[in-house]
Motif scaffolding. Structure first.
Motif, mmCIF file in Angstrom:
data_model
loop_
_atom_site.group_PDB
_atom_site.id
_atom_site.type_symbol
_atom_site.label_atom_id
_atom_site.label_comp_id
_atom_site.label_asym_id
_atom_site.label_seq_id
_atom_site.Cartn_x
_atom_site.Cartn_y
_atom_site.Cartn_z
ATOM 1 N N ALA A 23 39.765 39.755 49.981
ATOM 2 C CA ALA A 23 40.786 39.562 48.945
ATOM 3 C C ALA A 23 40.923 38.081 48.631
ATOM 4 C CB ALA A 23 42.130 40.124 49.406
ATOM 5 N N ILE A 24 41.446 37.795 47.447
ATOM 6 C CA ILE A 24 41.533 36.405 46.982
ATOM 7 C C ILE A 24 42.859 36.143 46.289
ATOM 8 C CG2 ILE A 24 40.508 36.828 44.698
ATOM 9 C CD1 ILE A 24 38.940 34.149 45.162
ATOM 10 N N CYS A 65 41.839 40.795 37.970
ATOM 11 C CA CYS A 65 42.851 40.450 38.970
ATOM 12 C C CYS A 65 44.209 40.926 38.470
ATOM 13 C CB CYS A 65 42.947 38.938 39.186
ATOM 14 S SG CYS A 65 41.455 38.096 39.695
ATOM 15 N N VAL A 100 40.759 32.875 50.306
ATOM 16 C CA VAL A 100 40.415 34.281 50.524
ATOM 17 C C VAL A 100 40.788 34.696 51.944
ATOM 18 C CG1 VAL A 100 38.526 34.261 48.858
ATOM 19 C CG2 VAL A 100 38.044 33.788 51.260
ATOM 20 N N ALA A 131 43.382 39.620 43.838
ATOM 21 C CA ALA A 131 42.321 40.620 43.688
ATOM 22 C C ALA A 131 41.698 40.930 45.038
ATOM 23 C CB ALA A 131 41.252 40.131 42.714
ATOM 24 N N ILE A 132 40.954 42.028 45.084
ATOM 25 C CA ILE A 132 40.258 42.431 46.306
ATOM 26 C C ILE A 132 38.966 43.140 45.927
ATOM 27 C CG2 ILE A 132 41.459 44.662 46.443
ATOM 28 C CD1 ILE A 132 41.451 44.306 49.524
ATOM 29 N N GLU A 133 37.947 42.979 46.761
ATOM 30 C CA GLU A 133 36.669 43.667 46.584
ATOM 31 C C GLU A 133 36.273 44.333 47.902
ATOM 32 O OE1 GLU A 133 34.754 44.048 43.965
ATOM 33 O OE2 GLU A 133 35.582 42.596 42.529
ATOM 34 N N ASP A 177 35.952 37.071 39.795
ATOM 35 C CA ASP A 177 37.073 37.779 39.180
ATOM 36 C C ASP A 177 38.181 36.816 38.772
ATOM 37 O OD1 ASP A 177 35.940 40.296 39.292
ATOM 38 O OD2 ASP A 177 36.896 40.839 41.191
ATOM 39 N N ASN A 187 34.800 37.799 44.372
ATOM 40 C CA ASN A 187 36.232 37.565 44.188
ATOM 41 C C ASN A 187 36.481 36.304 43.374
ATOM 42 O OD1 ASN A 187 38.250 39.420 45.524
ATOM 43 N ND2 ASN A 187 36.775 39.214 47.197
#
Length: 325
Positions: free
Chosen positions: A144-145, A46, A97, A59-61, A86, A83
């Motif tokens: 995303a988180i 992150c 999120v 963070a984002i996935e 992470d 997420n």
């Protein structure tokens, strides 16, 4: 690990791993964005943004189209779960999120959204908004988180002389046909939420400074990223890696687990770190050593083979900016 393995063949397979090679995209995109020189380090699980006496974690996935098409409900679940992983990897706790979903109509979006909703309920992390396009012919997903941490575990603080611990929840199965080891969808929500407290507890107790979520690159690919970000070498003893029943080491090393982390810590703190996971019935063991150098290698006790020397063949090309300077 009682099975006999072809050590050289294993090393060759790891050296040519597409899951590891794909991580090079991170460095090329970061270079294109001109991220060097900014105060927030890039390359961690992150982005850690200083916030009072702690940190906001961001963070984002995103998920490959084939995965979303083949298993849309689980893709939605993973959008939330990975997420959260992470955030935990950095010693943090998730806050909320948001998602971006593309689908062909409401029927196409439904299983992805149902998977996200189920994970949000199970982990107790709300979905608070996002972006929606259900007028497209291709299903895609990104999530995303936002999280918070009091003390950080980072990818930049593994130190020569540390030991490397792998902690992975073995109470699962493969979600075929991908190498996703799934140990969460049928787990009690209270257990999932309790397990997420392990990494923040380790960070806040001062038991480690460095950790990384095991991602699509598997144990070895994640170790390479950790080593490169920290500017160290890592030797991994494949004999020391605990395996779930019936799983071969060749596949396990390429596996993306639903709960899996590498932790770098001082040898005298390793037992305490392992006890934190053992108390939650999660497998954890010292699998290697952190040393001076630029190479990540595997050993079987007799032979040692370098999988990647990032000084010769960089992967992420990322480090903490003060280190790079």
């Amino acid at each position: 690990m009682g099975e006999r393995i072809d050590f050289k063949a294993l090393a060759a397979k790891l050296s040519s791993s597409s899951g590891i090679a794909a991580k090079a995209d991170i460095g090329s995109v970061a270079a294109s964005l001109g991220l060097a020189g900014q105060p927030v380090a890039v390359g961690d699980d992150c982005a850690a943004l200083p916030d009072g006496d702690g940190y906001l974690l961001f963070a984002i996935e995103g998920f490959i189209n084939e995965f979303v098409a083949a298993d849309p409900w689980f893709a939605g679940w993973c959008g939330v779960m990975v997420n959260i992983s992470d955030v935990a990897a950095m010693g943090g706790r998730p806050v909320a999120v948001v998602d971006a979903v593309w689908a062909n109509g409401e029927a196409g979006a439904a299983p992805v959204l149902e998977g996200m909703r189920a994970a949000a309920r199970a982990f107790g992390v709300p979905i608070v908004g996002g972006h929606t396009n259900i007028r497209t012919d291709r299903g895609q997903l990104s999530v995303a988180i936002l999280g918070k941490a009091k003390k950080l575990l980072t990818s930049f603080d593994a130190q020569a002389g540390d030991v490397l611990i792998a902690a992975i929840d073995h109470r699962g199965r493969y979600r075929e046909p991908f190498n996703n080891w799934e140990a969460a969808t049928d787990a009690p929500p209270a257990r999932l939420r309790g397990d997420l407290e392990i990494l923040p507890d380790i960070a806040e107790a001062g038991l480690a400074l460095a950790a990384k979520d095991i991602s699509q690159g598997g144990i070895i690919g994640t170790a390479i990223m950790l080593a490169e970000c920290s500017g160290v070498g890592i030797d991994i003893d494949v004999r020391a890696i605990p395996l779930p029943d019936g799983v071969a080491i060749e596949r396990w090393l390429a596996t993306f687990p639903s709960f899996g982390y590498l932790i770098s810590t001082a040898p005298e703190k390793a037992d305490a770190v392992i006890r934190h996971f053992a108390s939650r019935k999660i497998s954890a063991a010292v699998i290697g050593t952190v040393k001076a150098g630029n190479a990540v290698a595997i050993t079987d006790g007799a032979d040692r083979i370098v999988i990647r020397d990032y000084a010769e063949t960089p992967l992420l090309q990322l480090s903490r900016q003060e280190d790079a300077a």
